[in-house]
Design a protein around this motif. Structure first.
Motif, short mmCIF file in Angstrom:
data_model
loop_
_atom_site.label_atom_id
_atom_site.label_comp_id
_atom_site.label_asym_id
_atom_site.label_seq_id
_atom_site.Cartn_x
_atom_site.Cartn_y
_atom_site.Cartn_z
N PRO A 28 -27.86 -12.39 -62.58
CA PRO A 28 -26.91 -11.74 -61.67
C PRO A 28 -27.07 -12.25 -60.24
O PRO A 28 -28.18 -12.55 -59.80
N PRO A 29 -25.96 -12.31 -59.50
CA PRO A 29 -26.01 -12.77 -58.11
C PRO A 29 -26.51 -11.66 -57.18
O PRO A 29 -25.74 -10.99 -56.49
N CYS B 178 -27.45 -16.29 -67.70
CA CYS B 178 -26.94 -16.22 -66.34
C CYS B 178 -27.60 -15.05 -65.60
O CYS B 178 -27.55 -13.92 -66.05
N ASP C 163 -17.89 -12.88 -60.10
CA ASP C 163 -18.91 -13.84 -60.50
C ASP C 163 -18.23 -14.92 -61.33
O ASP C 163 -18.08 -14.80 -62.55
N ARG D 31 -19.31 -15.36 -56.27
CA ARG D 31 -20.28 -16.39 -56.62
C ARG D 31 -19.47 -17.52 -57.22
O ARG D 31 -18.87 -17.39 -58.28
#
Length: 82
Positions: A30-31, A28, A52, A7
């Motif tokens: 999570p991707p 933030c 990330d 990411r």
């Protein structure tokens, strides 16, 4: 086969759809997209690492160092286009 999914942290791209005050509260996220892909790849026997850059606060130079250290066969990078 070693695969790295990234990411990317784009410091010049600001999310204008969400107020800054809300972003500070939410933190933030999570991707999930690349995490789903990583799970499927691992299930099929691939060695996968997710980087990330946003949560690790890696700029392009630090990310490049990490990639040289890991020596992956394949690199996947997320992108967002407005």
């Amino acid at each position: 086969m070693k695969i790295i999914l990234i990411r990317h942290l784009d410091l010049d791209n600001v999310n204008t759809r969400v107020p800054e005050s809300l972003i500070k509260i939410m933190g933030c996220v999570p991707p999930l997209g690349i995490l789903y892909i990583a799970a499927v790849l691992e299930k099929n026997g691939y060695e996968v690492k997710v980087i990330d850059s946003q949560i690790l606060n890696l700029d392009n130079e630090l990310l490049k160092i990490e990639l040289y250290k890991e020596k992956p066969d394949i690199v996947g990078i997320t992108t967002m286009t407005p």
